[in-house]
Design an enzyme around this catalytic site. Structure first.
Site, PDB file in Angstrom:
ATOM      1  N   ILE A  85      -7.553  57.724  91.917  1.00 44.97           N
ATOM      2  CA  ILE A  85      -6.121  57.539  92.189  1.00 44.97           C
ATOM      3  C   ILE A  85      -5.898  56.946  93.581  1.00 44.97           C
ATOM      4  O   ILE A  85      -5.029  56.085  93.765  1.00 44.97           O
ATOM      5  CB  ILE A  85      -5.378  58.885  92.023  1.00 44.97           C
ATOM      6  CG1 ILE A  85      -5.446  59.354  90.562  1.00 44.97           C
ATOM      7  CG2 ILE A  85      -3.930  58.766  92.492  1.00 44.97           C
ATOM      8  CD1 ILE A  85      -4.997  60.793  90.331  1.00 44.97           C
ATOM      9  N   TYR A 110      -8.150  75.766  92.706  1.00 47.12           N
ATOM     10  CA  TYR A 110      -7.649  74.384  92.716  1.00 47.12           C
ATOM     11  C   TYR A 110      -6.118  74.333  92.565  1.00 47.12           C
ATOM     12  O   TYR A 110      -5.443  73.717  93.411  1.00 47.12           O
ATOM     13  CB  TYR A 110      -8.351  73.589  91.603  1.00 47.12           C
ATOM     14  CG  TYR A 110      -7.875  72.159  91.458  1.00 47.12           C
ATOM     15  CD1 TYR A 110      -8.396  71.146  92.251  1.00 47.12           C
ATOM     16  CD2 TYR A 110      -6.887  71.829  90.529  1.00 47.12           C
ATOM     17  CE1 TYR A 110      -7.952  69.834  92.117  1.00 47.12           C
ATOM     18  CE2 TYR A 110      -6.436  70.532  90.388  1.00 47.12           C
ATOM     19  CZ  TYR A 110      -6.974  69.535  91.180  1.00 47.12           C
ATOM     20  OH  TYR A 110      -6.522  68.242  91.048  1.00 47.12           O
TER      21      TYR A 110
END
Ligand code: NAI
Length: 272
Positions: free
Chosen positions: A13, A158
């Site tokens: 990304i 996460y």
């Protein structure tokens, strides 16, 4: 031509975002721990020293930034150190943004500046993630956040780091030193996106099957260039009134799981 900095620019990304900004005619300073084309600042964002090097490295190349995308991050899965997930994902992003605030303010004086954090739709899609880690991140206590993270599996840490980034952008972003200075803080929350990170997740013997188990309304995972397009919009001048938003770029997963509003990422009040 504007000047942007993108961390995690060597892959996925971050690379797609840097590429799209360059296509639009802008200058992009890539930051990554891995040397690659377009990476001008090589630094390890997992440590305070590495973060300082990244800030100094960017500062040596420009005195103003019109935008910053702290995309560098690591996945939580089997064998990944939970403490490292905290240090890279939350503190590596937040410290870069805070450290480069003077350069963002200088860019903002020329018509506005933007920051887009990489959250994740795991913050609403994955039940049971670790709240104390997010709370410690938001208290800016890296030692405590790492200690809390060390008690649980990295897969549960996460989403904590990603929720904390989105909340930090909302809590801090409305203050005089950010929105008041013309620097807009927002986040995107991507679903599974076809990058090396997702390939790494799929290869995990325990959590791999979960990657493709989430429903999407579009019948596929996201593409890095689609997430990059959303990021570039949030950075752009037409998005000048968007502050503190968390834009889900996930093919509809969050909407399918929570038709009325995103749910499952409340951890109670956290003082500034
Ligand atoms: P990726 O693994 O393709 O790229 C991550 C980049 O970050 C790599 O170039 C890597 O070298 C860099 N990086 C990792 N640790 C670093 C460190 N300590 N210091 C400096 N650079 C470091 O991953 P991807 O998929 O492009 O992820 C980008 C961001 O988007 C991450 O923050 C990730 O958590 C987030 N995200 C990704 C999703 C996905 O499905 N791919 C979904 C939701 C969020």
């Amino acid at each position: 031509m504007k000047t942007y900095a993108v961390s995690g620019a060597a892959s996925g990304i971050g690379a797609a975002t840097a590429g799209l900004l360059r296509e639009q005619g802008h200058r992009v300073i890539g930051i990554d721990r891995t040397p690659a084309e377009g990476v001008e600042v090589t630094a390890d964002l997992s440590t305070p020293g590495g973060r300082a090097e990244a800030v100094t490295g960017v500062r040596a190349l420009t005195d103003r930034l019109h935008g910053l995308v702290p995309a560098a991050g690591i996945a939580g899965h089997t064998g990944v150190d939970s403490e490292l997930v905290v240090s890279v994902n939350f503190f590596g992003a937040q410290a870069l943004v805070a450290g480069l605030r003077p350069e963002l303010a200088a860019g903002a004086a020329e018509g506005g500046a933007g920051v887009v954090f990489l959250a994740s739709n795991s913050i609403t899609g994955m039940p049971g993630w670790n709240a104390p880690v997010a709370q410690a991140c938001l208290r800016d206590d890296e030692a405590l956040a790492r200690a809390e993270a060390g008690k649980v599996d990295s897969v549960m840490v996460y989403p904590s780091t990603k929720a904390a980034l989105a909340w930090w952008a909302r809590r801090e972003g409305v203050k005089p030193e950010w929105a008041g200075a013309g620097i807009r803080l927002n986040s995107v929350a991507p679903g599974a996106t076809e990058t090396p990170m997702v390939e790494e997740m799929r290869a995990d013997p325990v959590f791999g099957p979960a990657v493709d188990s989430y429903p999407t309304a579009i019948g596929r995972t996201c593409r890095p260039e689609e997430v990059a397009a959303a990021i570039c919009f949030l950075l752009s001048e037409p998005a000048a009134s968007i502050v503190g938003a968390v834009l889900f770029v996930d093919g509809g997963t969050d909407a399918m799981l929570h038709p009325i509003a995103p749910e499952g990422w409340e951890v109670g009040p956290i003082e500034a």
